[in-house]
Scaffold this motif. Structure first.
Motif, PDB file in Angstrom:
ATOM      1  N   THR A 131       2.494   5.853  -8.975  1.00  0.00           N
ATOM      2  CA  THR A 131       2.912   4.445  -9.027  1.00  0.00           C
ATOM      3  C   THR A 131       4.174   4.302  -9.867  1.00  0.00           C
ATOM      4  OG1 THR A 131       0.655   3.640  -8.695  1.00  0.00           O
ATOM      5  CG2 THR A 131       2.203   2.137  -9.771  1.00  0.00           C
TER       6      THR A 131
ATOM      7  N   ASN B   5       7.092   5.694  -7.820  1.00  0.00           N
ATOM      8  CA  ASN B   5       7.526   4.783  -6.758  1.00  0.00           C
ATOM      9  C   ASN B   5       8.284   3.588  -7.332  1.00  0.00           C
ATOM     10  OD1 ASN B   5       6.369   6.421  -4.815  1.00  0.00           O
ATOM     11  ND2 ASN B   5       4.437   5.300  -4.793  1.00  0.00           N
TER      12      ASN B   5
ATOM     13  N   SER C 260      -2.181   5.910  -0.245  1.00  0.00           N
ATOM     14  CA  SER C 260      -1.132   5.190  -0.961  1.00  0.00           C
ATOM     15  C   SER C 260      -1.554   3.735  -1.132  1.00  0.00           C
ATOM     16  CB  SER C 260       0.198   5.276  -0.209  1.00  0.00           C
ATOM     17  OG  SER C 260       0.082   4.632   1.050  1.00  0.00           O
TER      18      SER C 260
END
Length: 303
Positions: free
Chosen positions: A195, A198, A155
């Motif tokens: 990405t 998130n 991550s």
């Protein structure tokens, strides 16, 4: 063309005998990037560090990004719809496929009236030497994807911050770039898709994208709020990085009663980018654009 479609698979394939069939990345000179805009003007690269650019055939990719940027790729004003998309390339949070999943995608969108902004986000550090970096990335990818029933363990929280900063910057400059701030979305590929996800789930209200394209990211379930943005999701059923016993992520959107559209292509594997010739993945961007049109995202103000 096959080698380009397999570009984002390279780190995983480096850990397997299949590497013998793969093109070798070669060091490349960093492109000029004259239109790149730093997301944080006061942020400087750590002393002694530099980006490492490589070339896979005709495609450029970059490692060791420490100063994130966005690069606007704007449509002809006569074609402009007012919609905007931040484009997030993938590469396992250790590399960014800048041509394959970034600039090429942005140019296509701009040609179809959508303002595009290529996001070069911060990455996990890798060895400067290309061969050492390839071996290191292969090892980390193999470890990260050892269990398909859990999320990848690699991550990069700073990538999420950079995505949110990019959305904020586009919104703040909406009038300058001919963009409607209520129609600023994101599309991401692989790690770029995660990405985008998130940023979608961590962002609040106007700080999150107003719509998202989620292309061959992990399809595991997530907790989705009722005010999440609409999602266009795409993946190949033969994806070798994310073998999917189900499409739990799509069901997460459905359970939250948020609009979602899924394109599950029969073939294409992982990393098909704008489309793998000979497969229906070639329809990816036209279908994404049609979805945007269906949702009224391409309608100019006053029409």
């Amino acid at each position: 063309m096959k080698r380009l479609a397999l570009l984002p698979l390279l780190p995983l394939l480096l850990a397997s005998p299949a590497i013998a069939q793969m093109p070798t990345p070669v060091p490349a000179t960093a492109p000029a990037e004259p239109n790149a805009i730093p997301l944080y003007p006061d942020l400087k690269a750590p002393k002694g560090t530099t980006e490492n650019w490589v070339r896979f055939g005709d495609d450029l990719a970059v490692r060791n990004v420490t100063v994130p940027t966005i690069t606007p790729v704007l449509p002809d004003p006569a074609k402009a719809t007012g919609a905007a998309v931040v484009v997030a390339p993938g590469g396992a949070f250790m590399l960014l496929a800048m041509d394959h999943e970034g600039w090429n995608v942005a140019r296509w969108l701009a040609d179809h009236g959508v303002a595009a902004f290529v996001l070069k986000y911060r990455l996990n550090q890798t060895p400067a030497d290309t061969a050492e970096a390839s071996a290191y990335m292969g090892k980390r990818m193999a470890e990260s994807l050892s269990d398909p029933n859990v999320p990848p363990t690699i991550s990069e929280p700073r990538a999420t911050l950079d995505a949110l900063a990019a959305l904020k910057l586009v919104g703040a400059n909406a009038s300058k770039w001919g963009v409607d701030p209520s129609r600023v979305g994101m599309i991401g590929f692989s790690a770029g898709a995660m990405t985008v996800m998130n940023a979608t789930l961590d962002g609040k209200g106007a700080d999150r994208p107003s719509f998202i394209g989620y292309v061959y990211g992990s399809m595991l379930a997530r907790n989705v709020p009722a005010d999440a943005p609409p999602m266009f999701a795409a993946i190949a059923n033969d994806d070798s990085l994310f073998p999917n016993p189900s499409y739990a992520l799509v069901e997460s959107w459905r359970r939250a009663h948020v609009p979602v559209e899924l394109h599950a292509y029969e073939r294409g594997d992982h990393g098909f980018g704008m489309g793998k010739p000979g497969t229906t993945t070639m329809g990816l961007l036209p279908q994404f654009l049609s979805w945007m049109d269906m949702r009224g995202l391409l309608t100019k103000a006053g029409q």
